[in-house]
Design a protein around this motif. Structure first.
Motif, short mmCIF file in Angstrom:
data_model
loop_
_atom_site.label_atom_id
_atom_site.label_comp_id
_atom_site.label_asym_id
_atom_site.label_seq_id
_atom_site.Cartn_x
_atom_site.Cartn_y
_atom_site.Cartn_z
N ILE A 211 -23.34 71.73 121.01
CA ILE A 211 -23.23 71.84 122.46
C ILE A 211 -24.61 71.69 123.09
CG2 ILE A 211 -21.15 73.30 122.45
CD1 ILE A 211 -22.95 75.76 122.75
N GLY A 212 -24.63 71.51 124.41
CA GLY A 212 -25.88 71.42 125.14
C GLY A 212 -26.35 72.80 125.57
N THR A 213 -27.55 72.84 126.14
CA THR A 213 -28.14 74.13 126.50
C THR A 213 -27.37 74.86 127.61
OG1 THR A 213 -30.28 73.36 125.77
CG2 THR A 213 -30.30 75.21 127.28
N SER A 214 -26.80 74.12 128.57
CA SER A 214 -26.00 74.78 129.61
C SER A 214 -24.83 75.51 128.96
CB SER A 214 -25.45 73.75 130.60
OG SER A 214 -26.50 73.13 131.29
N GLU A 215 -24.28 74.89 127.91
CA GLU A 215 -23.15 75.51 127.21
C GLU A 215 -23.61 76.71 126.37
OE1 GLU A 215 -20.25 71.62 126.81
OE2 GLU A 215 -22.12 71.65 125.70
N VAL A 216 -24.84 76.62 125.83
CA VAL A 216 -25.40 77.77 125.11
C VAL A 216 -25.45 78.97 126.07
CG1 VAL A 216 -27.49 78.72 124.01
CG2 VAL A 216 -26.76 76.37 123.49
N SER B 155 -27.81 66.63 120.21
CA SER B 155 -27.15 67.29 121.35
C SER B 155 -28.13 67.72 122.43
CB SER B 155 -26.41 68.52 120.85
OG SER B 155 -27.34 69.48 120.36
N ARG B 156 -29.41 67.43 122.24
CA ARG B 156 -30.45 67.93 123.16
C ARG B 156 -30.11 67.65 124.63
NH1 ARG B 156 -34.82 63.87 120.46
NH2 ARG B 156 -33.92 64.93 118.66
N GLU B 157 -29.96 68.70 125.41
CA GLU B 157 -29.69 68.52 126.84
C GLU B 157 -30.95 68.04 127.55
OE1 GLU B 157 -26.94 71.39 128.44
OE2 GLU B 157 -27.93 71.34 130.39
N HIS B 158 -32.09 68.19 126.86
CA HIS B 158 -33.37 67.70 127.40
C HIS B 158 -33.25 66.22 127.79
CE1 HIS B 158 -33.84 70.88 124.44
NE2 HIS B 158 -35.03 71.21 124.91
N ALA B 159 -32.39 65.48 127.10
CA ALA B 159 -32.20 64.06 127.43
C ALA B 159 -31.62 63.92 128.84
CB ALA B 159 -31.28 63.40 126.40
N ALA B 160 -30.64 64.74 129.15
CA ALA B 160 -30.05 64.70 130.49
C ALA B 160 -31.05 65.21 131.54
CB ALA B 160 -28.77 65.54 130.53
N TRP B 161 -31.80 66.25 131.16
CA TRP B 161 -32.82 66.77 132.10
C TRP B 161 -33.88 65.72 132.37
CZ3 TRP B 161 -33.71 71.69 128.63
CH2 TRP B 161 -32.56 72.49 128.67
N ALA B 162 -34.27 64.97 131.34
CA ALA B 162 -35.30 63.94 131.52
C ALA B 162 -34.79 62.85 132.46
CB ALA B 162 -35.68 63.35 130.16
#
Lengths: 454, 198
Positions: A145-150, B83-90
């Protein structure tokens, strides 16, 4: 009752609410945290004035940023040190179990979960990491999952998630001698493509899958994400039960364990259950696999020639890898060998590597990084005398962590160098800027380590 | 993450006509050490935009002065891998609000939605027409209408509808996130726990 797949049974049993024309609110049994994808989630929680809702369900271990040597000293890189310290203080502020650097139970989160019996059949398991799919090996619904989901899990022990479709991949027949779970995974990805299972949750079935050890099933489920799948799983059987017996967090042995085992063994796809998609492969077609491009789907048998590119992306990949179409991959000189990662950093992988190099010497042109997946694996390596075999053959063991799989610490493959790696991704620059990666099994990596070429 | 309220976005585009753009390319792992959500835009496509000496690589479309705008148009299987959300944040931090592709990797798609970046899935025909338009005229504009769920190439007039579930659509229009929903359903969670057999 309508026959159901194992995936549907577990998922449906965890739905708290279904939002009309929207996702499901899914309850999470087990949550793992590492230091890369969690700090922003803990910060968000704090900002909302909240504490972790169910602290007993979250386990933390730093793995990505940690060095693989001198773990008794402070981490030299201040930014990495800060990331690890942040996880430690977040865990302590929220009363979470934390296996810090040097702790007997520290290791790659996807290696320590199953080995401590934290990962159990029938569970829903998430982590801010795509290779969470590994835990599906015991018959759990596990996904990244992504960090928002964490943050959602920390705050409520739930996430909102659209339900994926179901797919069964059956591998019929007995595996040819010397063929490992990694070869099976690389073969399937090459057949289906890196987006072949996007939108699906995969159940692996068939004689070849049943014959795999738990470690092998973990390797295969781990690579599910590389075919685009949301996750992968194997229905529990006696192999699963025996693996979980006596683990630190498994139900106690004796009557309690037997009861749990009976419950686990009942977790199976009903005979007439319908999958949204079914694919079958035959072991007769699965040989020793290696990748030649810059995604895990660009793979061939080691005896095959580098194929002609079919589009601009593949052309770019070949140029990056410095390979020419029509050239044999066999015989390619190699510079580095990496044994480790959440894909192949388990005891079985070290046993296999040691079996191949036993009585040989490391090739002089090879720099080899052998990185156990956890402290427990490291301990077992010593107990079984594997370290002695490796040492005699000219190899050194490093300390546990994610290491050169994604090169967040100092273990970076230098620009232009070619590495045969037991990890999961051969993306451009994955192992260090301009580094080149060939994915392979531990046995293949071991052969390269002593001969200097593929 | 700023919670943009979405409605209609009309903008020129930056084309990335390549398949399987993975999250390691979007933001390399060595830039994931930051413990906050801000500032990742600087390193978006880092090793594509810059060579090892820090010079701009001329072959990267993001460095091409002809292209600008808050819509990124990419080949299929965008955001595969980690799954790094950092990609979406970037992507958001760099200034993109919409990503158009024929196909997104599952986790990355969720991450974009949770980071208030709208992933728009279009047909092969639409994206090819759009890449052609941008090639002919880099000032080509696209309009994305979330309430109506339509995407239009203003250069050729080609238009189609796109999918998004009504829950998430409402979240984006109103600037709400999933945690707010979950926190308002705590009682259901406790009731569920009392009957959870796993």
């Amino acid at each position: 009752m309508t026959p159901k797949t194992l995936f549907d049974k577990i998922w449906d049993a965890h739905v708290v609410n279904h939002i009309t024309d929207g996702p499901d609110q899914l309850y999470i049994d087990r949550h793992y945290c590492h230091e890369v994808t969690s700090p922003q989630a803990f910060a968000g929680l704090k900002q909302r004035g909240l504490k972790v809702f169910r602290p007993e369900r979250t386990f933390c271990s730093p793995d990505h940023n940690i060095p693989t040597h001198d773990q008794d000293k402070t981490i030299a890189d201040p930014v990495s040190r800060h990331a690890v310290d942040t996880l430690k203080s977040n865990a302590s502020d929220n009363c979470l179990t934390y296996y810090g650097l040097g702790h007997d139970l520290n290791g790659i989160i996807h290696v320590i979960g199953p080995e401590q019996g934290l990962t159990l059949p029938g569970y829903t398991i998430v982590c801010g990491d795509s290779h969470t799919s590994t835990h599906g090996a015991v018959g759990a619904v596990a996904f990244g999952i992504g960090t928002s989901e964490v943050e959602m899990v920390l705050a409520t022990q739930c996430i909102l998630q659209p339900k994926p479709k179901t797919m069964r991949i059956t591998v019929n027949g007995k595996l040819r001698q010397g063929i490992s779970a990694k070869d099976v995974a690389l073969y399937i990805i090459a057949q289906l493509g890196t987006d072949g299972c996007t939108g699906y949750f995969v159940e692996y079935a068939g004689e070849a899958i049943r014959s795999l050890s738990m470690e092998g099933r973990m390797t295969l489920c781990n690579m599910s994400i590389e075919m685009g799948a949301r996750g992968g799983m194997v229905g529990p059987d006696q192999t699963t039960v025996e693996y979980l017996r006596g683990r630190l967090h498994s139900p106690a042995t004796g009557e309690e364990f037997d009861k749990a085992a009976t419950r686990w063994l009942a977790l199976a796809t009903d005979p007439d259950a319908k999958f949204d998609r079914e694919v079958a492969f035959d072991t007769a077609n699965i040989g020793v696999r290696v990748t030649y491009g810059t995604n895990p789907g660009m793979g061939i048998d080691i005896d095959e020639l580098i194929p002609e590119p079919t589009n601009e992306s593949e052309e770019k990949a070949l140029e990056y890898m410095q390979f020419t179409p029509g050239q044999p991959i066999k015989g390619t000189p190699v510079d580095y060998v990496f044994l480790g990662s959440c894909t192949n950093g388990r005891i079985e992988d070290f046993r296999e590597f040691a079996r191949v190099v036993d009585g040989h010497k490391r090739s002089e042109r090879i720099t080899a990084w052998l990185v156990p997946g956890s402290r427990s694996v490291m301990k077992q390596i010593v107990e079984e005398g594997i370290d002695k075999i490796l040492q005699k053959a000219g190899f050194e063991l490093r300390q546990p962590g994610c290491s050169a799989c994604l090169a967040m610490n100092d273990d970076k493959i230098p620009a232009g160098k070619l590495c045969v790696s037991t990890s999961n991704r051969n993306f451009e620059g994955r192992q260090g800027p301009d580094s080149r990666t060939i994915l392979a099994s531990p046995a293949t990596a071991a052969h390269v380590a002593i001969t200097g070429h593929l | 993450m700023p919670k943009h309220k979405f409605n209609i976005v009309t903008s020129t585009c930056v084309p990335l006509p390549y398949d399987n753009i993975d999250t390691d390319r979007i933001i390399p792992a060595r830039f994931l050490k930051s413990t906050t959500r801000e500032g990742f835009g600087e390193n978006l496509f880092r090793d594509w935009r810059y060579d090892s000496d820090g010079n701009l690589r001329p072959d990267c479309p993001l460095n091409d002065p002809r292209y600008s705008g808050c819509i990124l148009v990419a080949g299929k299987n965008f955001g595969c891998g980690s799954s790094r959300e950092h990609a979406a944040w970037a992507i958001a931090d760099y200034g993109f609000r919409v990503v158009i592709s024929t196909f997104f990797a599952d986790i990355h798609r969720n991450n974009e939605l949770n980071s208030f970046v709208l992933p728009v899935v279009v047909s092969e025909e639409f994206i090819n027409d759009l890449f052609d338009s941008i090639d002919r005229n880099p000032a080509t504009k696209v309009s994305v209408d979330l309430p109506k769920q339509t995407v239009t190439n203003l250069e050729t007039g080609q238009s189609e509808t796109f999918e998004i579930n009504s829950y998430k659509k409402q979240c984006l229009i109103e600037g709400l996130d999933d945690i707010e929903y979950l926190l308002s359903h705590r009682e259901d969670i406790i009731n569920y726990e009392n009957g959870n057999k796993f």
